[in-house]
Design a protein around this motif. Structure first.
Motif, PDB file in Angstrom:
ATOM      1  N   GLU A  99      29.910 -71.895  17.089  1.00 45.78           N
ATOM      2  CA  GLU A  99      28.634 -72.298  17.709  1.00 45.78           C
ATOM      3  C   GLU A  99      28.705 -72.191  19.239  1.00 45.78           C
ATOM      4  O   GLU A  99      27.748 -71.782  19.892  1.00 45.78           O
ATOM      5  CB  GLU A  99      28.262 -73.728  17.287  1.00 45.78           C
ATOM      6  CG  GLU A  99      27.757 -73.761  15.854  1.00 45.78           C
ATOM      7  CD  GLU A  99      27.749 -75.144  15.225  1.00 45.78           C
ATOM      8  OE1 GLU A  99      27.335 -75.233  14.057  1.00 45.78           O
ATOM      9  OE2 GLU A  99      28.161 -76.123  15.879  1.00 45.78           O
ATOM     10  N   GLU A 147      24.248 -66.498  24.099  1.00 43.84           N
ATOM     11  CA  GLU A 147      22.827 -66.692  24.376  1.00 43.84           C
ATOM     12  C   GLU A 147      22.600 -66.857  25.886  1.00 43.84           C
ATOM     13  O   GLU A 147      21.697 -66.258  26.468  1.00 43.84           O
ATOM     14  CB  GLU A 147      22.349 -67.954  23.656  1.00 43.84           C
ATOM     15  CG  GLU A 147      21.096 -67.736  22.883  1.00 43.84           C
ATOM     16  CD  GLU A 147      20.789 -68.884  21.929  1.00 43.84           C
ATOM     17  OE1 GLU A 147      21.553 -69.870  21.849  1.00 43.84           O
ATOM     18  OE2 GLU A 147      19.753 -68.769  21.264  1.00 43.84           O
ATOM     19  N   LEU A 199      24.279 -62.444  18.522  1.00 47.83           N
ATOM     20  CA  LEU A 199      24.566 -63.872  18.342  1.00 47.83           C
ATOM     21  C   LEU A 199      25.254 -64.086  16.985  1.00 47.83           C
ATOM     22  O   LEU A 199      24.663 -63.818  15.942  1.00 47.83           O
ATOM     23  CB  LEU A 199      23.273 -64.694  18.412  1.00 47.83           C
ATOM     24  CG  LEU A 199      22.436 -64.518  19.689  1.00 47.83           C
ATOM     25  CD1 LEU A 199      21.244 -65.482  19.668  1.00 47.83           C
ATOM     26  CD2 LEU A 199      23.265 -64.737  20.957  1.00 47.83           C
ATOM     27  N   PRO A 200      26.498 -64.569  17.015  1.00 44.28           N
ATOM     28  CA  PRO A 200      27.247 -64.711  15.756  1.00 44.28           C
ATOM     29  C   PRO A 200      26.892 -65.995  15.004  1.00 44.28           C
ATOM     30  O   PRO A 200      26.405 -66.955  15.600  1.00 44.28           O
ATOM     31  CB  PRO A 200      28.695 -64.794  16.244  1.00 44.28           C
ATOM     32  CG  PRO A 200      28.589 -65.439  17.595  1.00 44.28           C
ATOM     33  CD  PRO A 200      27.285 -64.998  18.193  1.00 44.28           C
ATOM     34  N   GLU A 201      27.177 -65.963  13.705  1.00 40.14           N
ATOM     35  CA  GLU A 201      26.968 -67.168  12.890  1.00 40.14           C
ATOM     36  C   GLU A 201      28.234 -67.490  12.114  1.00 40.14           C
ATOM     37  O   GLU A 201      28.887 -66.578  11.595  1.00 40.14           O
ATOM     38  CB  GLU A 201      25.879 -66.900  11.854  1.00 40.14           C
ATOM     39  CG  GLU A 201      24.509 -67.244  12.341  1.00 40.14           C
ATOM     40  CD  GLU A 201      23.489 -67.017  11.258  1.00 40.14           C
ATOM     41  OE1 GLU A 201      23.666 -67.578  10.167  1.00 40.14           O
ATOM     42  OE2 GLU A 201      22.565 -66.243  11.528  1.00 40.14           O
ATOM     43  N   ASP A 209      28.529 -60.323  13.469  1.00 40.71           N
ATOM     44  CA  ASP A 209      27.369 -61.100  13.028  1.00 40.71           C
ATOM     45  C   ASP A 209      27.814 -62.380  12.323  1.00 40.71           C
ATOM     46  O   ASP A 209      27.183 -63.419  12.448  1.00 40.71           O
ATOM     47  CB  ASP A 209      26.547 -60.283  12.015  1.00 40.71           C
ATOM     48  CG  ASP A 209      25.997 -59.011  12.624  1.00 40.71           C
ATOM     49  OD1 ASP A 209      24.962 -59.098  13.291  1.00 40.71           O
ATOM     50  OD2 ASP A 209      26.612 -57.932  12.466  1.00 40.71           O
ATOM     51  N   ARG A 260      28.268 -68.663  20.177  1.00 34.60           N
ATOM     52  CA  ARG A 260      26.855 -68.305  20.088  1.00 34.60           C
ATOM     53  C   ARG A 260      26.092 -68.805  21.331  1.00 34.60           C
ATOM     54  O   ARG A 260      25.288 -68.078  21.922  1.00 34.60           O
ATOM     55  CB  ARG A 260      26.277 -68.939  18.816  1.00 34.60           C
ATOM     56  CG  ARG A 260      24.893 -68.479  18.474  1.00 34.60           C
ATOM     57  CD  ARG A 260      24.378 -69.224  17.255  1.00 34.60           C
ATOM     58  NE  ARG A 260      22.971 -68.938  17.087  1.00 34.60           N
ATOM     59  CZ  ARG A 260      22.501 -67.945  16.345  1.00 34.60           C
ATOM     60  NH1 ARG A 260      23.323 -67.172  15.694  1.00 34.60           N
ATOM     61  NH2 ARG A 260      21.208 -67.722  16.264  1.00 34.60           N
ATOM     62  N   ASN A 261      26.398 -70.032  21.750  1.00 36.12           N
ATOM     63  CA  ASN A 261      25.735 -70.578  22.941  1.00 36.12           C
ATOM     64  C   ASN A 261      26.082 -69.784  24.199  1.00 36.12           C
ATOM     65  O   ASN A 261      25.226 -69.516  25.036  1.00 36.12           O
ATOM     66  CB  ASN A 261      26.130 -72.050  23.163  1.00 36.12           C
ATOM     67  CG  ASN A 261      25.546 -72.945  22.083  1.00 36.12           C
ATOM     68  OD1 ASN A 261      24.604 -72.557  21.402  1.00 36.12           O
ATOM     69  ND2 ASN A 261      26.122 -74.116  21.910  1.00 36.12           N
TER      70      ASN A 261
END
Ligand code: AMP
Length: 326
Positions: free
Chosen positions: A152, A159, A171-173, A139, A155-156
């Motif tokens: 990022e 997705e 989806l990681p942050e 996460d 994450r893209n």
């Protein structure tokens, strides 16, 4: 329980910047998160590494993680290349990433400009980093500012994969502290403190001799104002030292600045040098005990097993979703 993950590539000694940007946030959260910490040895290969040196550094990194306060009971600790499902996953993710996306990465642009004979791995390693993060559904990913864009991208990619093939990844942050997202080089405080920097005078390694550390801080580049103030534009050298103290002592920036308000740089630097030296001295004492003990292999075997189990499951799911195999 949410999952947190980060990794460091063994291309040189672990720096104070690495500790502050990536290791410390892991130590602080290990009680509250399911924690994964690895040595990113595959990432080291984007630039040629002497094989013997690389191998000797990998175990040193693991011992240093523990010396920094990473608790092996609370973390899954492993060596990236020991989990072969991660690079296998990476190829599937490469096929979900456009060339345009990969070539827009700032690190790729800068490093490929600096070396005309750059490897293809330099272009694709952020996708391998996506696999590092996505295989275990992390996460949160503590990183310095230089790696924000790569998280990022992960994450893209996640997705897009989820959209094309069905929900597969969390989806990681990125986890970034604004003040310490970039610890600067002591000699050139507009440049990141980096383990691959050629001039060691601006870089503090966690393995440096304690007297050398003090000396480097006393000789850090500052300015001619001789007034301790927090101003990254006008006083980048002093501001960098304040940020280092802030990270290592958990004092507020205001408290640090006000305790040196009427004092000169000499006194401030002496304080910074003593603070950093005693902090690293403590880490080095623990490191010496850990590197000599036999526990490292057990920790790494356990970490390898846990990480392979998760990556194997995720890889199998990806293959099914993508229509691979029989
Ligand atoms: P690397 O040296 O590229 O393996 O970096 C390992 C981790 O440390 C990454 O999350 C980096 O963003 C972070 N890091 C590296 N150098 C610094 C620095 N000077 N300040 C803050 N974080 C850093």
């Amino acid at each position: 329980m949410k999952r947190i993950l980060t990794g460091l590539k063994p291309t040189g000694d672990i720096t104070l910047g690495n500790y502050i940007g990536a290791i410390k946030p892991m130590v602080e959260r290990q009680n509250d998160y399911d924690s994964y910490l690895f040595v990113a040895d595959l990432h080291a290969l984007t630039i040629y590494q002497d094989p013997e040196e690389l191998k000797s550094r990998i175990k040193k990194f693991i011992a240093m993680y523990l010396a920094c306060g990473i608790d092996p009971k609370k973390n899954t600790i492993y060596i990236q290349s020991e989990n072969e499902f991660i690079p296998a996953m990476s190829f599937l993710l490469e096929c979900t990433t456009t060339y345009g996306e990969a070539s827009r990465m700032i690190q790729f642009k800068e490093k490929s400009k600096a070396n005309a004979n750059f490897s293809v791995g330099l272009l694709t390693y952020p996708i391998l980093m996506a696999a590092d993060i996505l295989y275990c559904d992390a996460d949160l990913v503590p990183v310095g500012i230089d790696q924000k864009q790569h998280v990022e991208l992960a994450r893209n990619i996640a997705e897009r994969f989820n959209h094309k093939y069905g929900n597969t990844f969390v989806l990681p942050e990125p986890l970034i502290n604004e003040k310490t997202m970039k610890i600067f080089d002591l000699k050139n405080p507009t440049k990141k403190m980096s383990k691959s920097e050629e001039n060691p005078a601006g870089v503090i390694s966690l393995f440096d001799d304690i007297e050398v550390i003090k000396n480097k801080i006393m000789k850090a580049t500052t300015d001619s104002l001789n007034h301790v103030a927090y101003d990254i534009e006008k006083q980048p050298g002093i501001t960098n030292l304040i940020n280092i103290v802030y990270a290592l002592t958990n004092q507020s920036i205001e408290d640090i600045v006000s305790s040196f308000a009427s004092k000169g740089y000499g006194e401030f630097k002496t304080y910074v040098a003593e603070t950093v030296a005693s902090f690293i001295q403590d880490i080095q004492t623990k490191y010496k005990q850990i590197i000599a003990s036999k526990e490292l292999d057990d920790i790494l075997n356990k970490g390898k097993e846990t990480s392979i189990k998760l990556a194997q499951e995720k890889y199998k799911l990806m293959k099914e979703r993508m229509g691979l195999g029989r």
